[in-house]
Design a protein around this motif. Sequence first.
Motif, PDB file in Angstrom:
ATOM      1  N   ASP A   1    -154.401-113.897  74.244  1.00  0.00           N
ATOM      2  CA  ASP A   1    -153.943-112.506  74.295  1.00  0.00           C
ATOM      3  C   ASP A   1    -155.119-111.539  74.129  1.00  0.00           C
TER       4      ASP A   1
ATOM      5  N   GLY B   1    -163.073 -98.207  86.817  1.00  0.00           N
ATOM      6  CA  GLY B   1    -161.933 -97.858  87.656  1.00  0.00           C
ATOM      7  C   GLY B   1    -160.702 -98.666  87.330  1.00  0.00           C
ATOM      8  N   MET B   2    -159.750 -98.595  88.242  1.00  0.00           N
ATOM      9  CA  MET B   2    -158.447 -99.205  87.986  1.00  0.00           C
ATOM     10  C   MET B   2    -158.312-100.519  88.748  1.00  0.00           C
TER      11      MET B   2
ATOM     12  N   ARG C   1    -155.839-109.167  77.325  1.00  0.00           N
ATOM     13  CA  ARG C   1    -155.252-107.833  77.108  1.00  0.00           C
ATOM     14  C   ARG C   1    -156.100-107.057  76.114  1.00  0.00           C
ATOM     15  N   PRO C   2    -157.052-106.291  76.617  1.00  0.00           N
ATOM     16  CA  PRO C   2    -158.035-105.619  75.748  1.00  0.00           C
ATOM     17  C   PRO C   2    -157.364-104.780  74.678  1.00  0.00           C
TER      18      PRO C   2
ATOM     19  N   GLY D   1    -155.680-107.016  81.621  1.00  0.00           N
ATOM     20  CA  GLY D   1    -156.557-105.851  81.531  1.00  0.00           C
ATOM     21  C   GLY D   1    -158.009-106.255  81.582  1.00  0.00           C
TER      22      GLY D   1
ATOM     23  N   SER E   1    -163.244-109.422  79.972  1.00  0.00           N
ATOM     24  CA  SER E   1    -164.140-108.303  80.283  1.00  0.00           C
ATOM     25  C   SER E   1    -163.571-107.077  79.596  1.00  0.00           C
TER      26      SER E   1
ATOM     27  N   LYS F   1    -152.370-108.049  88.169  1.00  0.00           N
ATOM     28  CA  LYS F   1    -151.178-107.604  87.454  1.00  0.00           C
ATOM     29  C   LYS F   1    -151.041-108.277  86.085  1.00  0.00           C
ATOM     30  N   GLY F   2    -150.804-107.450  85.074  1.00  0.00           N
ATOM     31  CA  GLY F   2    -150.552-107.978  83.735  1.00  0.00           C
ATOM     32  C   GLY F   2    -151.797-108.107  82.881  1.00  0.00           C
TER      33      GLY F   2
END
Lengths: 404, 76
Positions: A190, A57-58, A194-195, A65, A154, A62-63
Motif C-alpha cells: 500500500d 503531471g497526471m 499509494r503515495p 499513484g 515513485s 488506474k488505482g
Amino acid sequence: MSKKYQTPLLDELKNGKWPSFVNEIEKAAEKSEMTEDLLGQVEQSYNEKAGHWKHGGMVGVKGYGSGIVGRFSDLPEKYPGVKEFHTIRINQPSGFFYTSDILRKIVDIGEKHASGLFNFHGSTGDIQILGAKTSELETIFQQCVAHGFDLGGSGSALRTPSCCVGMARCAKANYDTMHICYNITQAFQDEMHRPIFNYKFKFKFSGCGNDCTASIARADMSVIGTWKDNIRIDQDMVKEYAKKMNLHKYVLSKCPTKCMSYDENGLKIDDSNCTKCMHCINVMPKALRPGIKGGATILLGSKAPMVSGPRLSMVLVPFYDVAEDAKNDYQWFRDLIEKIWEFWDEYGVSRERIGELIQRVGIGNFIEAIGLEPLPEMVSSPRGNPFVLYEEYVEADEGQGESV
Amino acid sequence: MTDETKTQLEEAIVNLIKEFTNKKRFKPGDIVKEMEAKFSAKGVTKDDVKAAIRDLADSGRLIYGYAGGSFLSLPE
Ligand code: HEM
Ligand code: HEM
Ligand code: SF4
Ligand code: SF4
C-alpha cells in the motif's frame, strides 16, 4: 542507414573501449522513430547545456499513484517522438534474478509499446521501461502483471526495496538479504503504490560492509550485514597468501583499527576492535570469513544531494538479529518502521526526508519517540559543542549526585 | 465504520478536492489528517481514510498526480 539527425557530440561518447549508451540508443532508433527524436533532443541538450525534459503531471495507471515517472519534451513540435516519453518502473525480483525467458517477454513488451530502451536497473532497483506514451501505459502495466510483475514505487511513496544477491551467490552475506527484501516489499504494498508520505522513503539491504547496494548513501533505511563473533581464520590459507603477497603492506597496515598482527605463529585478530570493514576478508577471501553469528546494523537517514545536501545514514540499531526476527515474519522490524513513519508523518514537512527531520529535531527526541535506547554507536561524529544539557531523568537518578 | 459513514467519508474527500480545484493540491497525507479530524466522532481511523482513498482511486473517481510531490485530484 541514414540518420535523421547529425549528432557530433553524442558521437564522441561512442569512442573508447567501454559500452556506450549512445550505441544502444542508436540501435533502438533503427526500429523506432521516437528513439531517433530522442537522439536529436539529447544532442540539442548537449549543445545548449540545458535539459529539455518536463517532469510530473497526471500520468499513471488506474488505482496506483506511483510506478510511472512522467516525462515530456518541452520541444514537442521539433521532436514529436519524445512528446511523451514516460518511464515505467517494474519491481525487480530480490537480487535481480531472472530466467532468459521472462526477460525476453518483458523486453518484447517494451519494444512493442515503448521506445525499446530499458534501464537494468534504475538506481531504485527497478527495471525501467523507457519512453512510453501516455496511451500505452495501461497496456504495458496489464501485460507486465500477466507475467507476474508489478509496478515499483515513485513519488512521495515507499520506493521499491532492493537488496544485494546475498546468500544466493555471495559467501560474505551475514543474513538473507533477499528474504527480508521480499517480505518487506510484500508487507508494504500500500505504501508503495499509494503515495501517502511527505517524500520518498527507500530501503536497501546489503549482506555485508561491502554494501553492494550502496545503501549507506542511497537508502533512508540502510540494512547492512555484520557479525557478533570472531572472523573465521584458516591459518594454512593465510600462509599461502603470505607466500604471494606482503600481508603487512596489503592487509595489516590497511586495517582501519590496526587490530591484526602476523608472525610465525600465524594471524591474530583482536576482534573486539574490528569494525567489520571487510577489507581483510576481501583481500584474502580463501583465508578469512565473517563470523557465524550474523545479523545486520540498521542505519537511517541517507539521501542524495537533492532538495538539501547529501547525507550518509547513521546507526540506529547496532545489531539486529535478522534470522531470529525472520521466524516471526520480521514483526520487530516492521514495528520499528511503522514507528519511524508515524514520527515522520507527525513532525515532518513536505519534501523533508527522514534524515533531515532527525537533524532538525535532534536524534535524542527522535529515538525517544520511537522507543529506542540511546547508544554510543549512534554517535556519528564527535560533538562540536562542548556544552552539556542534563535531562531531568538523569537528575532523578538517586545517589548519582546533583547535575550541574 | 458503518457503510453510511464510509459513503459520507468518500463524498467528503471528493467534495474537498472539488472545492479546492485549481486552488490547492492535496497530498494524500493532508486528506488523511483532515478527514481523521472531521470524522473522529464517528470513530474513523487513519486506516479507514487510507482505505477510502484507495477505493476512490481504484474506481477512478480520484487520480494521482505528481508535481514535486504526489497529490490527489479529480480526473480531467
Ligand atoms: C575577545 C575576547 C573573547 C573572545 C573572542 C571570546 C570568545 C568566546 C567564544 C567563541 C566562546 C564559545 C561560545 C560558544 O561556544 O557558543 C566563549 C565562551 C566563553 N567565554 Fe569568551 N571570549 C572572550 C573573552 C572572554 C572573557 C574576558 C571571559 C571571562 C572573563 C570569557 C569567558 C567565557 C566563558 C565563561 C565562556 C563559556 C560560556 C558558557 O559556558 O556559556 N570570555 N568565548
Ligand atoms: C571559581 C571560579 C570558576 C568556576 C567555578 C568555573 C567553572 C567552570 C565550569 C564548571 C565550566 C564548564 C566546564 C565544562 O564542563 O566544560 C567552565 C568553563 C569555562 N570557564 Fe570557568 N570557572 C571559574 C572561573 C573562570 C574564569 C576566571 C575564567 C576566565 C577568565 C573562566 C573561563 C571559562 C571558560 C572560557 C570556559 C569554557 C571552557 C570550554 O568550553 O572549553 N572560568 N568554568
Ligand atoms: S554486499 Fe556483501 S554480501 Fe552482499 S553481494 Fe556485496 S559482498 Fe556479497
Ligand atoms: S574487517 Fe576490517 S577492521 Fe576487521 S580486522 Fe579486517 S581489516 Fe580490520
